[in-house]
Every structure is written in structure tokens, then in C-alpha cells.
Scaffold this motif. Structure first.
Motif, mmCIF file in Angstrom:
data_model
loop_
_atom_site.group_PDB
_atom_site.id
_atom_site.type_symbol
_atom_site.label_atom_id
_atom_site.label_comp_id
_atom_site.label_asym_id
_atom_site.label_seq_id
_atom_site.Cartn_x
_atom_site.Cartn_y
_atom_site.Cartn_z
ATOM 1 N N UNK A 108 51.593 24.685 -6.277
ATOM 2 C CA UNK A 108 51.889 23.485 -7.717
ATOM 3 C C UNK A 108 50.631 22.479 -7.870
ATOM 4 N N UNK A 109 49.963 21.939 -6.398
ATOM 5 C CA UNK A 109 49.403 20.379 -6.609
ATOM 6 C C UNK A 109 47.924 21.671 -7.218
ATOM 7 N N UNK A 110 47.646 23.135 -6.093
ATOM 8 C CA UNK A 110 46.306 23.725 -6.316
ATOM 9 C C UNK A 110 46.445 24.171 -7.837
ATOM 10 N N UNK A 111 47.050 24.849 -8.824
ATOM 11 C CA UNK A 111 47.729 25.119 -9.771
ATOM 12 C C UNK A 111 47.468 24.088 -10.604
ATOM 13 N N UNK A 112 49.047 23.084 -11.174
ATOM 14 C CA UNK A 112 48.744 23.084 -11.797
ATOM 15 C C UNK A 112 48.083 21.766 -12.669
ATOM 16 N N UNK A 113 47.714 20.685 -10.881
ATOM 17 C CA UNK A 113 46.543 19.734 -11.250
ATOM 18 C C UNK A 113 44.731 19.693 -10.984
ATOM 19 N N UNK A 114 44.971 20.620 -9.820
ATOM 20 C CA UNK A 114 43.118 21.046 -9.734
ATOM 21 C C UNK A 114 42.826 22.151 -10.210
ATOM 22 N N UNK A 155 55.935 15.984 -9.826
ATOM 23 C CA UNK A 155 54.201 14.998 -9.451
ATOM 24 C C UNK A 155 53.513 15.762 -9.998
ATOM 25 N N UNK A 156 53.742 16.723 -10.343
ATOM 26 C CA UNK A 156 52.535 17.641 -10.774
ATOM 27 C C UNK A 156 52.468 16.752 -12.660
ATOM 28 N N UNK A 157 53.510 17.762 -12.967
ATOM 29 C CA UNK A 157 53.254 17.530 -14.355
ATOM 30 C C UNK A 157 52.959 16.016 -14.821
ATOM 31 N N UNK A 158 53.329 15.178 -14.157
ATOM 32 C CA UNK A 158 52.967 13.181 -14.478
ATOM 33 C C UNK A 158 51.536 13.349 -14.655
ATOM 34 N N UNK A 159 51.160 13.735 -13.154
ATOM 35 C CA UNK A 159 49.842 14.048 -13.323
ATOM 36 C C UNK A 159 48.981 14.387 -14.073
ATOM 37 N N UNK A 160 49.925 15.128 -14.837
ATOM 38 C CA UNK A 160 49.265 16.020 -16.158
ATOM 39 C C UNK A 160 49.043 15.375 -17.147
ATOM 40 N N UNK A 161 49.976 14.256 -17.260
ATOM 41 C CA UNK A 161 50.180 13.426 -18.120
ATOM 42 C C UNK A 161 49.664 12.506 -18.039
#
Length: 252
Positions: A108-114, A155-161
Motif C-alpha cells: 500500500x505504501x509503495x503503490x499509493x504514496x511512492x 494513512x496512505x490516503x491521508x498522505x495523498x491529501x
């Protein structure tokens, strides 16, 4: 010359719906995803229906090297991207933090954020050179409201925000628009991917109410992309009527 949209995660769901909508509106397309066969079939269908130029690139967005290779080797004329739709993303598992699968967390972290960052860095530089562009990031209600057992995905989608807000500031001097679309419950392959192919469990997520469709979200994306040059929609929260927040759905 036709405008160009680059859409990540175009092989299903919201990304595929966006591909159809932007092609219908006359955009040439760059479509990315992991499944070459689906990309090829989609490109063939869109080209025969709308007669637009389409480039496809099959790669895993988690690989910085693959992202760079496939994007930088596109023809120069296809790098004149007007709209980037950062759609690729996923969820894995639905466990409390103490029982979480760390491999799922990494995915999830590698896909959604990185992955979003790898694509955005390259394409934003193209847009700066071109003097125009619009980046549309797919967030989620999960980035606004944390729900039980959603922990790392939320958390990953909060990072996208947060990244969306940072991009808006950083790219402001270059006249590049930046928007986040945050959908609530959307019936796509999302839950099936989350539950690793368990279709019965995935279907139960949408029982008792009418969720958003991929086309509903694509329509919202097209709306923000089609505003006049002086108008930027910074942030849009899009929900089914039956859903008030991340954890509250009325099932009649």
C-alpha cells in the motif's frame, strides 16, 4: 493538436472509466497499468470508437526504475501532457494494527504514496517545461476519516491529501493546476483486491445501499479537468447519498 491525458491504473475501475470519458472528449491518451493484455484491449476499443492516439505502458508503479523507463521513453510529442490522473492505488487487508501483514503495508505504501510520487515528479517537470498542466490525485474518504481496521490504508490516503496540498503550493508559480478527488464507497475491483480475490466478502461491502460507480468518479474528474483556465478545484469529496463519512453508511 488534441490534448493529452496520462491515466495510471487504467486497466479497470475508475482509471478505465476515465480513459473512456477523456477519449470521448477528444483527448489522446497515455494509459498505464500492470496488465498488458487489458491495456492493449482497452487501447484497441478506444481507438476504434473515438479515433484518438493512444500509448500504453505496462509496468508496476512501485518500481521507480520501471516508471522512469516507460515514461521517459515515450515519444516526445506524447510528453506534452495536459492532464495527469494519478489513479493507481489499492488496499490490502482489513486487520487491526497489531495483526497487520507488513507485506500488505509495504504494498500500500509503495503503490499509493511512492508510486504516485514517482509518476508526479516526471510528469510535473514535463508540465513545467510545457508551461501548463493539471494533476488530479485520487484520494479517498479514508484520507479524511480513519475507520476501524483501516489504519495503514487510511494513512496512505491521508498522505495523498497532504501531498496534493504540497503540490498545489509547489507548482503554483508554474501555473499548473492540482486537484484531489476523494471518493467514498465505489463499487469496483477495490474490495476484491483488498480481500485478495474473495468475491463473496467483497460483494457484502456494497450490500443494502447504492455505492458510487467508477463512472460517477470519472465524471467528477472530468468536471474538474474541464473548468476554465483560471479555475482550480483544490479538493472534492464525493460520496454516495447513503454514506455520511468513512464509517457511517445507511443500509436500508
Amino acid at each position: 493538436m488534441a490534448k493529452i491525458a496520462l491515466i495510471t491504473g487504467a486497466t479497470a475501475g475508475i482509471g478505465e472509466a476515465c480513459a473512456h470519458l477523456f477519449a470521448r472528449e477528444g483527448y489522446d491518451l497515455i494509459l498505464t497499468g500492470r496488465r498488458q493484455d487489458r491495456l492493449d484491449q482497452l487501447a484497441q476499443n478506444l481507438n476504434s470508437t473515438y479515433n484518438v492516439r493512444i500509448a500504453v505502458a505496462a509496468f508496476d508503479i512501485r518500481s521507480k526504475e520501471h516508471v522512469a523507463h516507460h515514461l521517459e521513453t515515450l515519444p516526445a510529442e506524447m510528453k506534452l501532457v495536459d492532464v495527469l490522473v494519478n489513479n493507481a492505488g489499492l488496499s490490502q487487508g482489513l486487520d487491526p494494527i497489531q495483526n497487520g501483514n507488513t507485506d500488505d503495508w509495504d504494498t500500500m505504501i509503495d503503490t499509493n504514496i511512492k508510486g504516485l510520487l514517482y509518476v508526479s515528479k516526471i510528469v510535473s517537470n514535463w508540465m513545467i517545461t510545457n508551461g501548463k498542466g493539471h494533476i488530479i490525485n485520487l484520494g479517498s474518504i479514508a484520507g479524511k476519516n480513519v475507520y476501524t481496521n483501516g489504519n495503514v490504508y487510511c494513512a496512505t490516503k491521508a498522505a495523498v491529501d497532504a501531498l496534493n496540498q504540497g503540490m498545489r503550493l509547489d507548482l503554483l508559480p508554474h501555473g499548473i493546476k492540482v486537484t484531489a478527488i476523494h471518493p467514498g464507497a465505489v463499487e469496483t475491483e477495490f474490495s476484491e483486491v483488498r480481500f485478495k480475490g474473495d468475491k463473496e466478502r467483497a460483494e457484502k461491502v456494497y450490500e443494502g445501499f447504492t455505492p458510487l460507480s467508477a463512472e460517477d468518479v470519472a465524471d467528477a474528474i472530468w468536471y474538474v479537468a474541464s473548468r476554465p483556465a483560471h479555475v482550480n478545484v483544490n479538493d472534492m469529496l464525493l460520496m454516495p447519498t447513503a454514506q455520511a463519512n468513512a464509517g457511517t453508511i445507511f443500509r436500508g
